[in-house]
Scaffold this active site. Structure first.
Site, PDB file in Angstrom:
ATOM      1  N   PRO A 227       0.829  -1.204   0.000  1.00  0.00           N
ATOM      2  CA  PRO A 227       0.000   0.000   0.000  1.00  0.00           C
ATOM      3  C   PRO A 227       0.867   1.259   0.000  1.00  0.00           C
ATOM      4  O   PRO A 227       1.856   1.343   0.719  1.00  0.00           O
ATOM      5  CB  PRO A 227      -0.795  -0.129   1.301  1.00  0.00           C
ATOM      6  CG  PRO A 227      -0.795  -1.589   1.622  1.00  0.00           C
ATOM      7  CD  PRO A 227       0.517  -2.100   1.116  1.00  0.00           C
ATOM      8  N   GLU A 228       0.500   2.232  -0.844  1.00  0.00           N
ATOM      9  CA  GLU A 228       1.223   3.495  -0.892  1.00  0.00           C
ATOM     10  C   GLU A 228       0.358   4.580  -0.267  1.00  0.00           C
ATOM     11  O   GLU A 228      -0.689   4.294   0.319  1.00  0.00           O
ATOM     12  CB  GLU A 228       1.618   3.802  -2.334  1.00  0.00           C
ATOM     13  CG  GLU A 228       2.577   2.759  -2.904  1.00  0.00           C
ATOM     14  CD  GLU A 228       3.144   3.131  -4.276  1.00  0.00           C
ATOM     15  OE1 GLU A 228       3.071   4.317  -4.647  1.00  0.00           O
ATOM     16  OE2 GLU A 228       3.658   2.228  -4.955  1.00  0.00           O
TER      17      GLU A 228
ATOM     18  N   LYS B  58       3.534   6.546   4.406  1.00  0.00           N
ATOM     19  CA  LYS B  58       2.885   5.250   4.599  1.00  0.00           C
ATOM     20  C   LYS B  58       2.784   4.875   6.071  1.00  0.00           C
ATOM     21  O   LYS B  58       2.385   3.759   6.393  1.00  0.00           O
ATOM     22  CB  LYS B  58       3.660   4.170   3.847  1.00  0.00           C
ATOM     23  CG  LYS B  58       3.851   4.469   2.364  1.00  0.00           C
ATOM     24  CD  LYS B  58       4.729   3.419   1.718  1.00  0.00           C
ATOM     25  CE  LYS B  58       5.316   3.912   0.414  1.00  0.00           C
ATOM     26  NZ  LYS B  58       6.229   2.930  -0.189  1.00  0.00           N
TER      27      LYS B  58
ATOM     28  N   ARG C 168      14.213  -1.207  -8.636  1.00  0.00           N
ATOM     29  CA  ARG C 168      12.754  -1.257  -8.705  1.00  0.00           C
ATOM     30  C   ARG C 168      12.290  -1.289 -10.156  1.00  0.00           C
ATOM     31  O   ARG C 168      12.875  -0.633 -11.027  1.00  0.00           O
ATOM     32  CB  ARG C 168      12.141  -0.025  -8.025  1.00  0.00           C
ATOM     33  CG  ARG C 168      12.621   0.220  -6.598  1.00  0.00           C
ATOM     34  CD  ARG C 168      12.160  -0.869  -5.645  1.00  0.00           C
ATOM     35  NE  ARG C 168      10.715  -0.930  -5.559  1.00  0.00           N
ATOM     36  CZ  ARG C 168       9.991  -0.154  -4.731  1.00  0.00           C
ATOM     37  NH1 ARG C 168      10.608   0.749  -3.956  1.00  0.00           N
ATOM     38  NH2 ARG C 168       8.690  -0.273  -4.668  1.00  0.00           N
TER      39      ARG C 168
END
Length: 331
Positions: A2-3, A67, A313
């Protein structure tokens, strides 16, 4: 993982269902959620201490930075006495939360069956949402985590090193000690876009790597970094140090816009690992322009979206709309 928009959606649900209510009971089914991703060694008595610090306390508010989530606890009333869990003269405390890869808060009634990934349950009493039936059964706030990368804890609040002193709403800035190193995020009131842009420009890394550095600007994760860079027409490998400040400002403004748009749609759900506290999914995945769209046509020019690796990433770009730099330092 989750961001920021997903975590803010969870925070919004908690403000509705948990803020102003009292914790009347705590059950920890898996002590591992009291550790951290880097330290899963749980001290003897950790569950008992966690339970004592929370039981009987009122959840005063729900706060978020990037976050990180924390739920400040209302001060205990009355003098301290032996055997009392908290000294009222001590620092304020908060329930600190990190959702990790798959952490969720879900609201249930006691009659609802427990999901097999339920790691802890907080029993809540007191007024619930305005629309709730006053005769409804007590609320259980359940923390689920399939992969157990998330964690819960009770910790003191400390002065915010990034925004010391009184804030625009007149309150003193306090954050959990575990989140003190995290920089403000674009959705916070008073976010200084110019100052953050200048800090990014001093980085000797690729621009996307700088955007993901949570000590420089928090909350911009992999999904929204890709979307913001595409919206601004900038390649993720563009060196931060040689990118014009106007273009860095454009990326930060795009990140703000794309995250607010995602928040309006409840965040991005790819699977059941991210849902709101009421179990609903977010729908922003339907609006993604480049992230996860490898090989599909660019929504602007039709060129196939490509995937590359930046700073370890996965990154998604349109090679026509986001021209690669001639020389790039990944860092």
């Amino acid at each position: 993982m989750p961001e920021l928009p997903e975590v803010e959606s969870v925070a919004s649900g908690l403000r509705t269902w948990a803020a102003g209510r009292r914790v009347t009971g705590v059950r920890v089914f898996d002590p591992r959620i009291l550790g951290t991703t880097s330290n899963r060694t749980i001290a003897a008595g950790a569950v008992e201490e966690f339970t004592e610090l929370l039981t009987g306390r009122e959840i005063a508010a729900v706060e978020r930075r990037g976050k990180f989530l924390w739920l400040p606890l209302a001060p205990e009333r009355g003098p301290w006495r032996p055997g009392r869990a908290v000294d009222p003269s001590g620092p304020p405390l908060a329930l600190s939360v990190h959702l990790g890869m798959s952490g969720q808060f879900r609201v249930h009634t006691p009659a609802d069956p427990l999901h097999r990934h339920t790691r802890a349950v907080l029993d809540l009493a007191g007024p619930g949402p305005a629309e709730a039936d006053p005769a409804a059964p007590p609320t259980e706030l359940r923390f689920l985590d399939q992969r157990i990368f998330g964690h819960l804890g009770v910790e003191p609040l400390v002065p915010d090193p990034h925004r010391p002193g009184a804030q625009p709403d007149g309150t003193a800035g306090l954050v959990p000690g575990s989140a003190a190193h995290i920089a403000p995020d674009p959705l916070e009131p008073g976010f200084d876009l110019e100052a953050v842009g200048r800090r990014i420009q001093r980085k000797r890394t690729a621009l996307k790597v700088a955007l993901l550095d949570q000590t420089t600007v928090s909350g911009i994760g992999n999904i929204y970094a890709d979307e913001a860079l595409f919206a601004a027409g900038i390649h993720p490998l563009a060196p931060a140090g040689s990118t014009r400040i106007s273009r860095i400002r454009a990326v930060l403004a795009a990140a703000d816009a794309v995250m607010r748009s995602s928040l309006e749609q409840g965040g991005t759900s790819f699977d059941a690992l991210y849902v709101h506290v009421n179990g609903d999914s977010g729908y922003f995945a339907r609006s993604l322009q480049v992230y996860g769209r490898t090989g599909r046509p660019c929504p602007r020019c039709g060129t196939p979206i490509t995937r590359l690796t930046v700073g370890g990433r996965s990154s998604h770009v349109c090679p026509a709309c986001q021209r690669p730099p001639r020389r790039a330092r990944i860092g």
